[in-house]
Design a protein around this motif. Structure first.
Motif, PDB file in Angstrom:
ATOM      1  N   MET A  37       0.849  -1.191   0.000  1.00  0.00           N
ATOM      2  CA  MET A  37       0.000   0.000   0.000  1.00  0.00           C
ATOM      3  C   MET A  37       0.884   1.240   0.000  1.00  0.00           C
ATOM      4  O   MET A  37       2.081   1.167   0.288  1.00  0.00           O
ATOM      5  N   THR A  38       0.269   2.375  -0.335  1.00  0.00           N
ATOM      6  CA  THR A  38       0.920   3.667  -0.187  1.00  0.00           C
ATOM      7  C   THR A  38       0.269   4.371   0.987  1.00  0.00           C
ATOM      8  O   THR A  38      -0.942   4.598   1.000  1.00  0.00           O
ATOM      9  N   VAL A  39       1.069   4.706   2.012  1.00  0.00           N
ATOM     10  CA  VAL A  39       0.561   5.325   3.234  1.00  0.00           C
ATOM     11  C   VAL A  39       1.263   6.661   3.433  1.00  0.00           C
ATOM     12  O   VAL A  39       2.485   6.720   3.472  1.00  0.00           O
TER      13      VAL A  39
ATOM     14  N   LYS B  65      -2.648   3.771  13.094  1.00  0.00           N
ATOM     15  CA  LYS B  65      -4.061   3.936  12.723  1.00  0.00           C
ATOM     16  C   LYS B  65      -4.251   4.278  11.241  1.00  0.00           C
ATOM     17  O   LYS B  65      -5.222   3.840  10.629  1.00  0.00           O
ATOM     18  N   THR B  66      -3.326   5.060  10.668  1.00  0.00           N
ATOM     19  CA  THR B  66      -3.451   5.412   9.253  1.00  0.00           C
ATOM     20  C   THR B  66      -3.317   4.164   8.386  1.00  0.00           C
ATOM     21  O   THR B  66      -4.119   3.926   7.474  1.00  0.00           O
ATOM     22  N   THR B  67      -2.313   3.359   8.690  1.00  0.00           N
ATOM     23  CA  THR B  67      -2.108   2.119   7.943  1.00  0.00           C
ATOM     24  C   THR B  67      -3.287   1.173   8.139  1.00  0.00           C
ATOM     25  O   THR B  67      -3.770   0.559   7.178  1.00  0.00           O
TER      26      THR B  67
ATOM     27  N   VAL C  54     -12.825   7.661   8.990  1.00  0.00           N
ATOM     28  CA  VAL C  54     -11.952   8.785   9.301  1.00  0.00           C
ATOM     29  C   VAL C  54     -11.104   8.428  10.522  1.00  0.00           C
ATOM     30  O   VAL C  54     -11.639   8.048  11.564  1.00  0.00           O
ATOM     31  N   GLU C  55      -9.776   8.518  10.369  1.00  0.00           N
ATOM     32  CA  GLU C  55      -8.887   8.165  11.479  1.00  0.00           C
ATOM     33  C   GLU C  55      -8.161   9.394  11.996  1.00  0.00           C
ATOM     34  O   GLU C  55      -7.900  10.344  11.258  1.00  0.00           O
ATOM     35  N   GLY C  56      -7.842   9.354  13.304  1.00  0.00           N
ATOM     36  CA  GLY C  56      -7.097  10.456  13.891  1.00  0.00           C
ATOM     37  C   GLY C  56      -7.007  10.333  15.398  1.00  0.00           C
ATOM     38  O   GLY C  56      -7.680   9.514  16.022  1.00  0.00           O
TER      39      GLY C  56
END
Length: 250
Positions: A11-13, A61-63, A163-165
């Motif tokens: 993946m591209t993160v 969390k983003t990944t 939505v992550e954060g």
């Protein structure tokens, strides 16, 4: 004891290529059941659903959000999920450099606490989420290649927006006003000492010395970890990050 099996993908993160892997058991017994619950929620509602994934720094969390989105499009019977990050709502670097905040009895530049809740435009995020519930919107992203915000970088238009954060469930104003905009929320908890070690290791990998990485962590990231733990709001389900970087539902 059975050897652990892994699910891997490329993946591209945050603009950077990564090879990601999660335990097969975790995918089958935690990730896919969540996606099935979200699929059912969206189908019952008949409209776009917004889901929050709130977690402290260094939990990946983003990944994770992007992996869940990819999983939703490769496994049969699931409603497509689109992963989005609240990091796109950082104030731009030029703004952070030009403004200060009073902390500990002194004025300090916002750029010195980048990542803290005060360095985000929470009102703009709330406005964008409200608009996303009724139509496609342009979402900003945070690009780690330039370490700054890229406005209107992606179109948010999937049936489920994940939505992550860090601060989506923060129980402080104005962040607490975000929770009613979410149809479902997942929170990830993790021990502070474990996250501190991961944060320092990440900075060392990025080129800092051990001393520099430790100093940065104490001045910035560690405070954010503590604030998350002290003020994390309620969620529909809670996961815990384990010592090997895996996840379990609490």
């Amino acid at each position: 004891m059975r050897e652990k099996e892994w699910r891997t993908c490329a993946m591209t993160v945050n603009g950077l290529p990564q090879r990601v892997r999660y335990r097969t058991d975790t995918v089958e017994h935690l990730f896919l059941p969540l996606l099935r619950r979200l699929t059912e929620l969206q189908r019952r509602s008949g409209r776009r659903c917004i889901v929050f994934l709130a977690a402290p720094p260094a939990t990946g969390k983003t990944t994770l959000a992007q992996f869940l989105a990819q999983l939703s499009r490769t496994e049969a019977g699931l409603t497509p999920v689109q992963a989005l990050g609240m990091d796109g709502f950082h104030y731009p670097n030029r703004c952070l450099a030009a403004h200060t905040i009073r902390q500990g009895g002194e004025e300090i530049p916002l750029k010195s606490i980048k990542g803290a809740p005060e360095t985000f435009d929470a009102a703009a995020l709330a406005e964008k989420l409200a608009a996303a519930k009724v139509g496609a919107v342009q979402f900003p992203v945070y690009d780690r290649r330039i370490h700054d915000v890229v406005p209107n970088a992606v179109t948010a238009d999937a049936p489920i927006l994940l939505v992550e954060g860090n601060w989506l469930l923060l129980d402080e104003e104005p962040w607490s006003g975000l929770r009613p905009l979410a149809d479902y929320a997942v929170r990830i908890d993790a021990p502070a000492a474990f996250l501190r070690a991961r944060l320092i290791a990440r900075k060392v990998q990025g080129g800092l010395s051990e001393a520099e990485a430790t100093a940065f962590c104490e001045a910035s990231d560690a405070r954010n970890v503590e604030r998350f733990a002290a003020h994390a709001g309620a969620a529909d389900e809670i996961w815990r990050m384990t010592a090997d970087g895996d996840f379990v539902r609490v």
